[in-house]
Structures are given as structure tokens and as C-alpha cells.
Design a protein around this motif. Structure first.
Motif, PDB file in Angstrom:
ATOM      1  N   THR A  46     -49.487  94.539  50.004  1.00 40.24           N
ATOM      2  CA  THR A  46     -48.160  95.143  49.944  1.00 40.24           C
ATOM      3  C   THR A  46     -47.389  94.728  48.695  1.00 40.24           C
ATOM      4  O   THR A  46     -46.228  95.067  48.553  1.00 40.24           O
ATOM      5  N   THR A  47     -48.031  94.010  47.777  1.00 40.43           N
ATOM      6  CA  THR A  47     -47.374  93.601  46.543  1.00 40.43           C
ATOM      7  C   THR A  47     -47.324  94.788  45.586  1.00 40.43           C
ATOM      8  O   THR A  47     -48.315  95.475  45.379  1.00 40.43           O
ATOM      9  N   ALA A  48     -46.134  95.025  45.020  1.00 41.80           N
ATOM     10  CA  ALA A  48     -45.959  96.118  44.057  1.00 41.80           C
ATOM     11  C   ALA A  48     -45.364  95.549  42.778  1.00 41.80           C
ATOM     12  O   ALA A  48     -44.576  94.597  42.825  1.00 41.80           O
ATOM     13  N   VAL A  49     -45.733  96.111  41.626  1.00 38.48           N
ATOM     14  CA  VAL A  49     -45.219  95.660  40.333  1.00 38.48           C
ATOM     15  C   VAL A  49     -44.826  96.858  39.490  1.00 38.48           C
ATOM     16  O   VAL A  49     -45.319  97.967  39.684  1.00 38.48           O
ATOM     17  N   GLY A  50     -43.939  96.611  38.533  1.00 37.82           N
ATOM     18  CA  GLY A  50     -43.542  97.687  37.639  1.00 37.82           C
ATOM     19  C   GLY A  50     -42.533  97.222  36.607  1.00 37.82           C
ATOM     20  O   GLY A  50     -42.226  96.033  36.495  1.00 37.82           O
ATOM     21  N   THR A  51     -42.014  98.177  35.865  1.00 36.36           N
ATOM     22  CA  THR A  51     -41.015  97.947  34.827  1.00 36.36           C
ATOM     23  C   THR A  51     -39.906  98.965  35.013  1.00 36.36           C
ATOM     24  O   THR A  51     -40.177 100.126  35.333  1.00 36.36           O
ATOM     25  N   ALA A  52     -38.664  98.528  34.826  1.00 39.32           N
ATOM     26  CA  ALA A  52     -37.512  99.429  34.969  1.00 39.32           C
ATOM     27  C   ALA A  52     -36.553  99.197  33.808  1.00 39.32           C
ATOM     28  O   ALA A  52     -36.422  98.078  33.317  1.00 39.32           O
ATOM     29  N   THR A  53     -35.882 100.251  33.384  1.00 37.83           N
ATOM     30  CA  THR A  53     -34.912 100.168  32.292  1.00 37.83           C
ATOM     31  C   THR A  53     -33.507 100.249  32.854  1.00 37.83           C
ATOM     32  O   THR A  53     -33.173 101.175  33.610  1.00 37.83           O
ATOM     33  N   LEU A  54     -32.684  99.265  32.482  1.00 41.46           N
ATOM     34  CA  LEU A  54     -31.305  99.228  32.954  1.00 41.46           C
ATOM     35  C   LEU A  54     -30.471 100.295  32.253  1.00 41.46           C
ATOM     36  O   LEU A  54     -30.644 100.559  31.062  1.00 41.46           O
ATOM     37  N   VAL A  55     -29.569 100.903  32.986  1.00 34.80           N
ATOM     38  CA  VAL A  55     -28.564 101.816  32.451  1.00 34.80           C
ATOM     39  C   VAL A  55     -27.231 101.246  32.881  1.00 34.80           C
ATOM     40  O   VAL A  55     -26.978 101.082  34.085  1.00 34.80           O
ATOM     41  N   ALA A  56     -26.403 100.874  31.907  1.00 33.23           N
ATOM     42  CA  ALA A  56     -25.116 100.237  32.193  1.00 33.23           C
ATOM     43  C   ALA A  56     -25.299  98.999  33.070  1.00 33.23           C
ATOM     44  O   ALA A  56     -24.521  98.724  33.980  1.00 33.23           O
ATOM     45  N   GLY A  57     -26.370  98.245  32.802  1.00 35.68           N
ATOM     46  CA  GLY A  57     -26.590  96.975  33.465  1.00 35.68           C
ATOM     47  C   GLY A  57     -27.197  97.021  34.853  1.00 35.68           C
ATOM     48  O   GLY A  57     -27.322  95.995  35.513  1.00 35.68           O
ATOM     49  N   THR A  58     -27.641  98.179  35.309  1.00 38.70           N
ATOM     50  CA  THR A  58     -28.185  98.280  36.660  1.00 38.70           C
ATOM     51  C   THR A  58     -29.240  99.372  36.740  1.00 38.70           C
ATOM     52  O   THR A  58     -29.267 100.288  35.919  1.00 38.70           O
ATOM     53  N   VAL A  59     -30.102  99.263  37.729  1.00 41.75           N
ATOM     54  CA  VAL A  59     -31.085 100.307  37.983  1.00 41.75           C
ATOM     55  C   VAL A  59     -31.532 100.195  39.440  1.00 41.75           C
ATOM     56  O   VAL A  59     -31.628  99.098  39.979  1.00 41.75           O
ATOM     57  N   THR A  60     -31.774 101.338  40.064  1.00 42.92           N
ATOM     58  CA  THR A  60     -32.359 101.361  41.401  1.00 42.92           C
ATOM     59  C   THR A  60     -33.832 101.691  41.249  1.00 42.92           C
ATOM     60  O   THR A  60     -34.190 102.682  40.616  1.00 42.92           O
ATOM     61  N   VAL A  61     -34.683 100.839  41.814  1.00 40.78           N
ATOM     62  CA  VAL A  61     -36.130 100.984  41.699  1.00 40.78           C
ATOM     63  C   VAL A  61     -36.678 101.515  43.022  1.00 40.78           C
ATOM     64  O   VAL A  61     -36.362 100.977  44.079  1.00 40.78           O
ATOM     65  N   THR A  62     -37.462 102.567  42.950  1.00 42.69           N
ATOM     66  CA  THR A  62     -38.159 103.086  44.129  1.00 42.69           C
ATOM     67  C   THR A  62     -39.519 102.414  44.187  1.00 42.69           C
ATOM     68  O   THR A  62     -40.313 102.525  43.248  1.00 42.69           O
ATOM     69  N   ALA A  63     -39.768 101.676  45.268  1.00 47.02           N
ATOM     70  CA  ALA A  63     -41.021 100.930  45.393  1.00 47.02           C
ATOM     71  C   ALA A  63     -41.289 100.661  46.867  1.00 47.02           C
ATOM     72  O   ALA A  63     -40.394 100.759  47.701  1.00 47.02           O
ATOM     73  N   ALA A  64     -42.515 100.307  47.160  1.00 48.62           N
ATOM     74  CA  ALA A  64     -42.905  99.955  48.523  1.00 48.62           C
ATOM     75  C   ALA A  64     -42.311  98.591  48.857  1.00 48.62           C
ATOM     76  O   ALA A  64     -42.867  97.558  48.514  1.00 48.62           O
ATOM     77  N   CYS A  65     -41.136  98.581  49.483  1.00 46.00           N
ATOM     78  CA  CYS A  65     -40.487  97.335  49.850  1.00 46.00           C
ATOM     79  C   CYS A  65     -39.701  97.529  51.139  1.00 46.00           C
ATOM     80  O   CYS A  65     -39.372  98.656  51.510  1.00 46.00           O
ATOM     81  N   VAL A  66     -39.441  96.420  51.804  1.00 45.45           N
ATOM     82  CA  VAL A  66     -38.633  96.420  53.024  1.00 45.45           C
ATOM     83  C   VAL A  66     -37.675  95.244  52.949  1.00 45.45           C
ATOM     84  O   VAL A  66     -37.874  94.308  52.169  1.00 45.45           O
TER      85      VAL A  66
END
Length: 125
Positions: A46-66
Motif C-alpha cells: 500500500t506504499t505510494a510515491v510521487g512528486t507534486a508541484t506546489l502552487v501558491a505554497g500548497t497542493v492536493t495530491v491524489t494517491a492511495a491513502c487513508v
């Protein structure tokens, strides 16, 4: 001070203990058929990894998490004026997504941060 070597299987009525070392499985699995493996276990499936770019200091990441998952964050590439650290506030981790914020020393979101952030979701048991 010795070793036990088995071709395929070691069976114990109740307990196998490693007092000063590890119990390892080089090519197979260590399985608890009745009961639990104890300690700090990570569910690799259930471990997921990735990279996200902040926009105005924040980002919402869609990933397999609970809720309750652990989110690990590191900076990949700095952009704009960066914060002092990155956080995924515990209340932001829900089913299928989490929020990453760039945070100032005062605890405010740094809206000028456009960095790329590495993330990893870990489900601890």
C-alpha cells in the motif's frame, strides 16, 4: 553464536526469537498464519510515491491513502521563495488524497513557494 540453516522450512510450536540479530527471508515471505507480526511494520503493497508541484505554497495530491497513513516529504526542486519545511497536516489525509503545504518558521503557508516536493505514503500496522 551459531546459525540454523534449513532447506525450506523451520517450524516452531510457539516462538522463534532472535535475541541479538534478525530473522530474515531472502527470497520468500515471513508469514504469521495465526497471530500478528509485531513491531514497526510497513505494508509495502500500500506504499505510494510521487512528486507534486506546489502552487501558491500548497497542493492536493491524489494517491492511495487513508486517514492514519504516514506522509513523508522531501524537497525535489526549489521554486520561488521556499518555506522552512513541508507538511501534510494530519487532518488533510483522507481516502484518496492529502494536502502538502510549504510552511514558514511562524507556521503560515508560504504562498510564494512553487517547489517540487517528493512524497511517500506509508501505511504502518
Amino acid at each position: 553464536s551459531g546459525a540454523i540453516t534449513a532447506g525450506t522450512t523451520i517450524t516452531a510450536g510457539t516462538t522463534i526469537t532472535a535475541q541479538n540479530g534478525n530473522i530474515t527471508a531472502d527470497t520468500g515471505d515471513i508469514v504469521a498464519t495465526a497471530g500478528k507480526l509485531k513491531g514497526n511494520l510497513i505494508d509495502i503493497a500500500t506504499t505510494a510515491v510521487g512528486t507534486a508541484t506546489l502552487v501558491a505554497g500548497t497542493v492536493t495530491v491524489t494517491a492511495a491513502c487513508v486517514a492514519g497513513d504516514i506522509i513523508l516529504l522531501t524537497m525535489n526542486t526549489p521554486g520561488g521563495t521556499t518555506g522552512v519545511n513541508y507538511s501534510a497536516p494530519s487532518g488533510s489525509v483522507g481516502t484518496g488524497s492529502f494536502v502538502i503545504n510549504s510552511v514558514s518558521a511562524a507556521g503560515a503557508v508560504v504562498i510564494t513557494d512553487t517547489s517540487t516536493v517528493n512524497w511517500m505514503v506509508v501505511r504502518s500496522h
